[in-house]
Design a protein around this motif. Structure first.
Motif, short mmCIF file in Angstrom:
data_model
loop_
_atom_site.label_atom_id
_atom_site.label_comp_id
_atom_site.label_asym_id
_atom_site.label_seq_id
_atom_site.Cartn_x
_atom_site.Cartn_y
_atom_site.Cartn_z
N PHE A 160 -38.34 -2.29 46.15
CA PHE A 160 -37.65 -2.29 44.86
C PHE A 160 -37.77 -3.66 44.20
O PHE A 160 -37.93 -3.77 42.99
CB PHE A 160 -36.18 -1.90 45.04
CG PHE A 160 -35.97 -0.41 45.13
CD1 PHE A 160 -36.03 0.37 44.00
CD2 PHE A 160 -35.72 0.21 46.34
CE1 PHE A 160 -35.85 1.74 44.06
CE2 PHE A 160 -35.54 1.58 46.43
CZ PHE A 160 -35.60 2.35 45.28
N CYS A 161 -37.69 -4.71 45.02
CA CYS A 161 -37.78 -6.08 44.49
C CYS A 161 -39.17 -6.31 43.88
O CYS A 161 -39.28 -6.82 42.76
CB CYS A 161 -37.52 -7.05 45.64
SG CYS A 161 -37.17 -8.70 45.08
N LEU A 221 -39.40 -4.52 40.60
CA LEU A 221 -38.67 -5.15 39.49
C LEU A 221 -39.43 -6.35 38.93
O LEU A 221 -39.50 -6.54 37.72
CB LEU A 221 -37.27 -5.60 39.95
CG LEU A 221 -36.27 -4.47 40.17
CD1 LEU A 221 -34.95 -5.02 40.70
CD2 LEU A 221 -36.03 -3.70 38.88
N VAL A 222 -40.04 -7.15 39.82
CA VAL A 222 -40.78 -8.32 39.36
C VAL A 222 -41.95 -7.89 38.47
O VAL A 222 -42.13 -8.40 37.35
CB VAL A 222 -41.30 -9.13 40.57
CG1 VAL A 222 -42.30 -10.20 40.12
CG2 VAL A 222 -40.14 -9.80 41.30
N ARG A 266 -42.42 -4.98 37.01
CA ARG A 266 -41.98 -4.25 35.82
C ARG A 266 -41.59 -5.24 34.72
O ARG A 266 -41.86 -5.01 33.54
CB ARG A 266 -40.79 -3.37 36.19
CG ARG A 266 -40.17 -2.64 35.00
CD ARG A 266 -38.87 -1.98 35.43
NE ARG A 266 -38.05 -1.64 34.29
CZ ARG A 266 -37.50 -0.45 34.08
NH1 ARG A 266 -37.69 0.51 34.94
NH2 ARG A 266 -36.75 -0.22 33.04
N ARG A 267 -40.98 -6.35 35.07
CA ARG A 267 -40.61 -7.36 34.09
C ARG A 267 -41.86 -7.99 33.47
O ARG A 267 -41.92 -8.22 32.27
CB ARG A 267 -39.77 -8.43 34.77
CG ARG A 267 -38.39 -8.64 34.16
CD ARG A 267 -37.70 -9.81 34.83
NE ARG A 267 -38.36 -11.06 34.48
CZ ARG A 267 -38.18 -11.73 33.34
NH1 ARG A 267 -37.34 -11.28 32.45
NH2 ARG A 267 -38.83 -12.85 33.10
N TRP A 268 -42.84 -8.29 34.34
CA TRP A 268 -44.05 -8.94 33.86
C TRP A 268 -44.87 -8.04 32.95
O TRP A 268 -45.37 -8.44 31.92
CB TRP A 268 -44.92 -9.37 35.05
CG TRP A 268 -44.59 -10.72 35.58
CD1 TRP A 268 -43.75 -11.64 35.02
CD2 TRP A 268 -45.09 -11.32 36.78
NE1 TRP A 268 -43.68 -12.75 35.79
CE2 TRP A 268 -44.50 -12.60 36.88
CE3 TRP A 268 -45.96 -10.89 37.78
CZ2 TRP A 268 -44.77 -13.46 37.95
CZ3 TRP A 268 -46.23 -11.75 38.84
CH2 TRP A 268 -45.65 -13.01 38.90
N LEU A 316 -36.23 4.84 37.98
CA LEU A 316 -37.08 3.65 37.93
C LEU A 316 -38.55 4.01 37.72
O LEU A 316 -39.26 3.32 36.99
CB LEU A 316 -36.93 2.83 39.21
CG LEU A 316 -35.62 2.04 39.34
CD1 LEU A 316 -35.55 1.33 40.69
CD2 LEU A 316 -35.48 1.01 38.22
N LEU A 342 -38.65 7.32 34.36
CA LEU A 342 -37.96 7.25 33.05
C LEU A 342 -37.96 5.85 32.46
O LEU A 342 -36.98 5.44 31.86
CB LEU A 342 -36.51 7.74 33.20
CG LEU A 342 -36.28 9.13 33.81
CD1 LEU A 342 -34.80 9.38 34.00
CD2 LEU A 342 -36.89 10.22 32.94
N LEU A 380 -32.41 -9.18 45.60
CA LEU A 380 -32.80 -8.86 44.23
C LEU A 380 -32.33 -9.95 43.27
O LEU A 380 -33.09 -10.39 42.39
CB LEU A 380 -32.20 -7.51 43.81
CG LEU A 380 -32.62 -6.29 44.63
CD1 LEU A 380 -31.93 -5.05 44.11
CD2 LEU A 380 -34.13 -6.11 44.60
N MET A 394 -34.84 -12.33 41.11
CA MET A 394 -34.91 -12.13 39.67
C MET A 394 -34.46 -13.38 38.90
O MET A 394 -35.02 -13.69 37.85
CB MET A 394 -34.09 -10.91 39.24
CG MET A 394 -34.65 -9.58 39.72
SD MET A 394 -36.45 -9.45 39.75
CE MET A 394 -36.80 -9.22 38.02
#
Lengths: 236, 102
Positions: free
Chosen positions: A52-53, A56-57, A59-61, A228, A231, B89, B93
């Motif tokens: 998941f981490c 997230l990284v 997905r942000r980039w 995640l 959607l 997380l 982040m």
């Protein structure tokens, strides 16, 4: 603690084959078992947490590329699978309750329906994977994701390399989740045969409870995977 | 709450509770699915993750019996696991979100 002497405990032990000698009573034995299962689930949380981490990284980039890639997956199939897993979680709590209250038919029925729903989930997942293979969205030599517009940015197209990152995470996360489902099906098949043989009683149904905790955990992982991965940016 | 009353408690009320939680989870899934197709800007992700967290909490508290756990240590293990997940997380982040060069 019971007021019986050590000798008294040994006598009791012979009458209760399911109560191990280092536990005072069935409730304590069940509590110890579910606590141990929760410790295992804590390691599972960290196991999935790393993925998941990473998600997230990236997905942000590469938000736009991820949104475009996410849009190519069938969200209706994902939502259906979420509902299927939620229904299976209900049949699991019914199975645990049936074991606690010695309802044999309900126990066997709930375990069987849970397995059926688990197989349904994997079947729908298979359809989804098949679509991805046919569209060449599986990371590798034949990967292709050209001229796919980024949602909300007219005239911009997703970078296939970044989309490939999304699909790598998609296949690893859903694949690992599906592996957990397959293991869960094995556990429930075993629980079903044990229940068929009448091994579970209101005093001893630890395996049903522990197997149930595992199944619910796998459900929770999917509850997060669905929004995640499916959607990210759906609106037209 | 009432630990010893578990056996008599288990006759009727947990079933009602299990089915209510099940309905709530299905309704939440439907809302998540529908909300994803509405333009909410930054809030799309917040709504999706908020509902997911609500669903996960319902499953853990009521289906996995954390709420009525007779063993207090269970709650400690759950909180510790969530703490370390948020540490993983959160710290990652904050690092990536505050790099001006990337």
């Amino acid at each position: 603690m019971p007021d019986s002497t050590v000798i008294g405990l040994h006598h009791e032990e012979e009458h209760r084959p399911d109560l191990l000698h280092h536990f005072a009573e069935p409730q304590q034995q069940r509590d110890a078992a579910s606590l141990g299962m929760w410790v295992f689930l804590a390691t599972e949380i960290m196991f999935f947490g790393g993925l998941f981490c990473a998600y997230l990284v990236y997905r942000r980039w590469y938000f736009g590329d991820f949104a475009a890639a996410s849009k190519s997956i069938d969200a209706t199939l994902g939502a259906t699978n979420t509902a299927v897993l939620i229904c299976s979680s209900l049949t699991v709590v019914l199975a645990v309750w049936a074991a606690q209250t010695a309802r044999r038919t309900l126990l066997l029925g709930s375990l069987a329906i849970t397995m059926l729903l688990g197989l349904t989930f994997l079947g729908i997942k298979g359809i989804e994977y098949k679509d991805k293979f046919e569209e060449h969205h599986v990371p590798g030599a034949s990967f292709s994701f050209n001229n796919v517009p980024i949602p909300g940015h007219p005239g911009q197209y997703a970078d296939p390399r970044h989309a490939q990152l999304f699909f790598s995470l998609y296949f690893v996360m859903t694949g690992l989740h599906a592996l957990h489902m397959i293991i869960g099906l094995g556990i429930f098949l075993w629980l079903f045969t044990m229940a068929w043989k009448g091994r579970f009683t209101p005093d001893y149904h630890t395996p049903v409870e522990i197997g149930g905790l595992y199944w619910h955990f796998v459900d929770i992982v999917w509850i997060y995977l669905f929004p995640l991965l499916y959607l990210i940016d759906r609106h037209p | 709450m009432s630990e010893p009353a578990k056996s008599e408690h288990a006759q009727s009320s947990p079933l009602k509770m299990y089915f209510s939680i099940w309905i709530a989870l299905l309704v939440c899934t439907y809302i998540t699915y529908k909300a994803a197709f509405i333009e909410l800007g930054q809030f799309n992700a917040a709504v999706a993750l908020g509902i997911a967290t609500l669903k996960a909490t319902l499953v853990a508290l009521f289906f996995m019996h954390v709420w009525h756990a007779s063993e207090k240590l269970t709650k400690l293990v759950v909180i510790a696991a969530l703490f370390f997940l948020l540490l993983l997380l959160g710290l990652t982040m904050t690092d990536y979100a505050t790099r001006p060069w990337s």
